[in-house]
Scaffold this motif. Sequence first.
Motif, short mmCIF file in Angstrom:
data_model
loop_
_atom_site.label_atom_id
_atom_site.label_comp_id
_atom_site.label_asym_id
_atom_site.label_seq_id
_atom_site.Cartn_x
_atom_site.Cartn_y
_atom_site.Cartn_z
N PRO A 1 -7.47 4.69 2.87
CA PRO A 1 -6.89 3.61 2.04
C PRO A 1 -5.45 3.24 2.41
O PRO A 1 -4.87 3.82 3.33
CB PRO A 1 -6.94 4.21 0.63
N GLY A 2 -4.89 2.29 1.65
CA GLY A 2 -3.57 1.74 1.93
C GLY A 2 -2.50 2.79 2.14
O GLY A 2 -1.62 2.64 3.00
N SER A 3 -2.56 3.88 1.38
CA SER A 3 -1.55 4.93 1.52
C SER A 3 -1.56 5.52 2.94
O SER A 3 -0.52 5.93 3.46
CB SER A 3 -1.82 6.07 0.52
N VAL B 1 0.04 -4.67 1.15
CA VAL B 1 -1.20 -4.24 0.49
C VAL B 1 -1.67 -5.31 -0.50
O VAL B 1 -2.83 -5.70 -0.50
CB VAL B 1 -1.01 -2.86 -0.20
N TYR C 1 0.98 -2.74 6.91
CA TYR C 1 -0.29 -2.14 6.45
C TYR C 1 -0.69 -2.83 5.17
O TYR C 1 0.15 -3.28 4.39
CB TYR C 1 -0.11 -0.62 6.22
N SER C 2 -2.02 -2.92 4.98
CA SER C 2 -2.51 -3.57 3.77
C SER C 2 -3.65 -2.73 3.19
O SER C 2 -3.83 -1.57 3.57
CB SER C 2 -2.95 -5.00 4.10
N GLY C 3 -4.37 -3.32 2.25
CA GLY C 3 -5.52 -2.62 1.65
C GLY C 3 -6.68 -3.59 1.60
O GLY C 3 -6.50 -4.81 1.68
N THR C 4 -7.88 -3.05 1.51
CA THR C 4 -9.07 -3.92 1.49
C THR C 4 -9.43 -4.34 0.07
O THR C 4 -10.15 -5.31 -0.13
CB THR C 4 -10.27 -3.16 2.09
N GLN C 5 -8.93 -3.60 -0.93
CA GLN C 5 -9.44 -3.73 -2.31
C GLN C 5 -8.66 -4.70 -3.17
O GLN C 5 -8.88 -4.75 -4.37
CB GLN C 5 -9.43 -2.34 -2.97
N PRO D 1 -12.81 -0.48 -1.55
CA PRO D 1 -11.60 0.27 -1.20
C PRO D 1 -11.89 1.27 -0.09
O PRO D 1 -13.05 1.63 0.14
CB PRO D 1 -11.27 1.04 -2.49
N SER E 1 -7.50 0.58 5.51
CA SER E 1 -6.17 -0.03 5.51
C SER E 1 -5.97 -0.86 6.77
O SER E 1 -5.73 -0.31 7.86
CB SER E 1 -5.09 1.06 5.43
#
Length: 376
Positions: free
Chosen positions: A72-74, A177, A196-200, A207, A210
């Motif tokens: 994930p994003g983290s 994100v 960086y980003s997130g999918t959710q 989720p 990233s």
Amino acid sequence: MSVTSIKSFKANPPTLMGPGPSDVDERVLRALAQPTLGHLDPNFIGLMDETKHLLQQIFKTKNEMTMPISAPGSAGMEACFVNLVEPGDKVIVCQNGVFGGRMYQNVVRSGGEAILVEDPWGEQTKPEKLMAALAANPDTKIVAFVHAETSTGVENDAKTLCAISKEYGCLTIVDTVTSLAGIPLYVDEWQIDATYSGTQKCLSCVPGLSPVSFSELALGKIKNRKSPVQSWFLDLNLILGYWGQGTARAYHHTAPVNSIYAFHESLVAVLQEGIEDSWKRHAQTHDYLREGLESLGLNFTVDEAYRLPQLNVVRIPEGIDDAITRRRLLNEFGLEIGAGLGEFAGRVWRIGLMGSSCSKTNVDKCISALREVLGK
Ligand SMILES: Cc1ncc(COP(=O)(O)O)c(C=O)c1O
């Protein structure tokens, strides 16, 4: 519990209007449910290449190193810091919410010398503060900040902050994100070196991935590091062998194949709508939500000039119980909104309008449910 009494899990999701995840479209879930391919199957390698190409268009970048990290994003955040920060590097982190604080922790854990430029929660990072910090620390190597602070609903002025950083020859790390596909973002034009980003969030995918992008300048620093990247899994020098150019892809880790089918489909959906039209839909639906929230007497915490359309933060009215209200929304109206985070816990609600959740139908549902629970 005996095995025979255990039933398969059945999700019965509410409408997701919190800070993410957002509603995932049927077409994305159908893509996810396709049979699993081997992670080095030529068919899957073709999908990886296409995914990189689609993601470049959404990030508005030509960066070759644009791909999803398998976490994930983290993990995307961590990938940027562990690769780019070498022990002793001076890094300025602009903080005006929870996620800037996490960036700071990442710098410290990577052995960097972290300098904080702080602004109050709910306010923007002030460019003049960054300028002053750079003037006082001209040996700074990297500037990092969050574009869309999900904990406060503030948009930081990424274009200006990057331009200032470049005047001092710094690399830039930008958290996108919550911003990607929700508000304008131009990775190349704004000179973002690592993001960086997130999918959710505004991509409305499941989720767990990233999306990241690294400029040639950033890759140069990573390839010429004096010490190895302390994380084996997130070392881009190694990941390049799997996600890099050419057909000779080597095993690095087993990619989350089905999640990448879903990710690819969500990128296709965004580009079919058009990235600019996606930004416009978020802005217009936010205006519609604002009218509704204001008609209920709810007040935004963030100044209109830098308010995020996809993450609306409103004060909880006097005498209203936060947890009970959100539980009623969930149980009686099938609606999830977000609680406050960190300093804002118990004081605000965070109403997300992200990706597929960003529709007038959802706004109508949200406003009528809030009207009932607030007794308006
Ligand atoms: C701005 C920002 N950065 C980083 C993260 C961490 O992402 P994840 O929860 O996918 O690890 C989030 C999650 O909400 C976020 O909003």
